[in-house]
Design a protein around this motif. Structure first.
Motif, mmCIF file in Angstrom:
data_model
loop_
_atom_site.group_PDB
_atom_site.id
_atom_site.type_symbol
_atom_site.label_atom_id
_atom_site.label_comp_id
_atom_site.label_asym_id
_atom_site.label_seq_id
_atom_site.Cartn_x
_atom_site.Cartn_y
_atom_site.Cartn_z
ATOM 1 N N THR A 119 63.738 -73.423 31.860
ATOM 2 C CA THR A 119 64.442 -73.553 30.589
ATOM 3 C C THR A 119 65.522 -74.615 30.725
ATOM 4 O OG1 THR A 119 64.047 -71.231 30.065
ATOM 5 C CG2 THR A 119 65.819 -72.327 28.865
ATOM 6 N N ALA A 167 68.836 -77.024 35.391
ATOM 7 C CA ALA A 167 68.135 -76.302 34.335
ATOM 8 C C ALA A 167 67.936 -74.850 34.733
ATOM 9 C CB ALA A 167 66.793 -76.957 34.058
ATOM 10 N N LYS A 177 68.682 -75.673 29.375
ATOM 11 C CA LYS A 177 69.744 -75.033 28.594
ATOM 12 C C LYS A 177 70.402 -76.035 27.647
ATOM 13 C CE LYS A 177 69.673 -70.985 30.622
ATOM 14 N NZ LYS A 177 69.251 -69.804 29.919
ATOM 15 N N ALA A 178 70.792 -75.567 26.482
ATOM 16 C CA ALA A 178 71.470 -76.411 25.497
ATOM 17 C C ALA A 178 72.702 -77.049 26.134
ATOM 18 C CB ALA A 178 71.863 -75.590 24.279
ATOM 19 N N THR A 184 71.264 -81.940 24.678
ATOM 20 C CA THR A 184 69.884 -81.587 24.366
ATOM 21 C C THR A 184 69.595 -81.976 22.917
ATOM 22 O OG1 THR A 184 70.713 -79.347 24.033
ATOM 23 C CG2 THR A 184 69.532 -79.774 26.070
ATOM 24 N N ASP A 209 67.987 -73.672 23.559
ATOM 25 C CA ASP A 209 67.337 -73.980 24.827
ATOM 26 C C ASP A 209 65.918 -74.495 24.572
ATOM 27 O OD1 ASP A 209 69.635 -72.877 25.881
ATOM 28 O OD2 ASP A 209 68.678 -71.020 26.520
#
Length: 146
Positions: free
Chosen positions: A58, A146, A60-61, A111, A116
């Motif tokens: 994932t 990440a 992440k934002a 991002t 996410d």
């Protein structure tokens, strides 16, 4: 509440199945570090670096925990794009984030969306240079956490 042995066996089998799904997804909370780098100023829109990920993860934002280093800073903000999927063409795949290096050498990781992003195992991740050349920037390295 009490369960019969058969009910317990069914419940355990269901829970193990769900746990296997989480483990197989690669999303059990493990971190994944991905490093990118280049030595000299890339050509406009050049695919500067790329990798294929072996395990789903994932992104992440805001990519918290990501870090960078630049030996010679750019003249103006220098925005690299992270793209996932497609081929080695700089325009294929989906833009999932950017890495901006300021003339002061400050890195900003962002991002593409507010949430996410799940990156599947086997995905091609590429780093694409901006469309405008900056002959000043060199010796860049950064790692996405990440």
């Amino acid at each position: 509440m009490s369960y019969s042995p058969d009910q317990l066996a069914d419940l355990i089998a269901e829970m193990v199945g769900k746990l296997d799904t989480v483990i197989d997804s690669g999303l059990l909370g493990a971190t994944y570090d991905i490093a990118f780098r280049f030595m000299s100023s890339p050509d406009p829109s050049e695919v500067v670096d790329f990798c294929v990920v072996a395990t789903a993860f994932t992104l992440k934002a805001g990519m918290p925990g990501s870090v960078g280093f630049v030996h010679t800073v750019p003249v103006a903000n220098y925005v690299l794009t992270l793209r996932v999927g497609g081929s080695l063409s700089p325009t294929t795949g989906t833009a999932v984030g950017t890495v901006t290096i300021s003339p002061a050498g400050v890195f900003t990781f962002a991002t593409a969306g507010s949430g996410d992003t799940i990156i599947p195992a086997g995905s091609l991740i590429k780093l694409v240079a901006p469309a405008t050349i900056d002959v000043g920037i060199s010796g860049l390295a950064f790692t996405i956490k990440a």
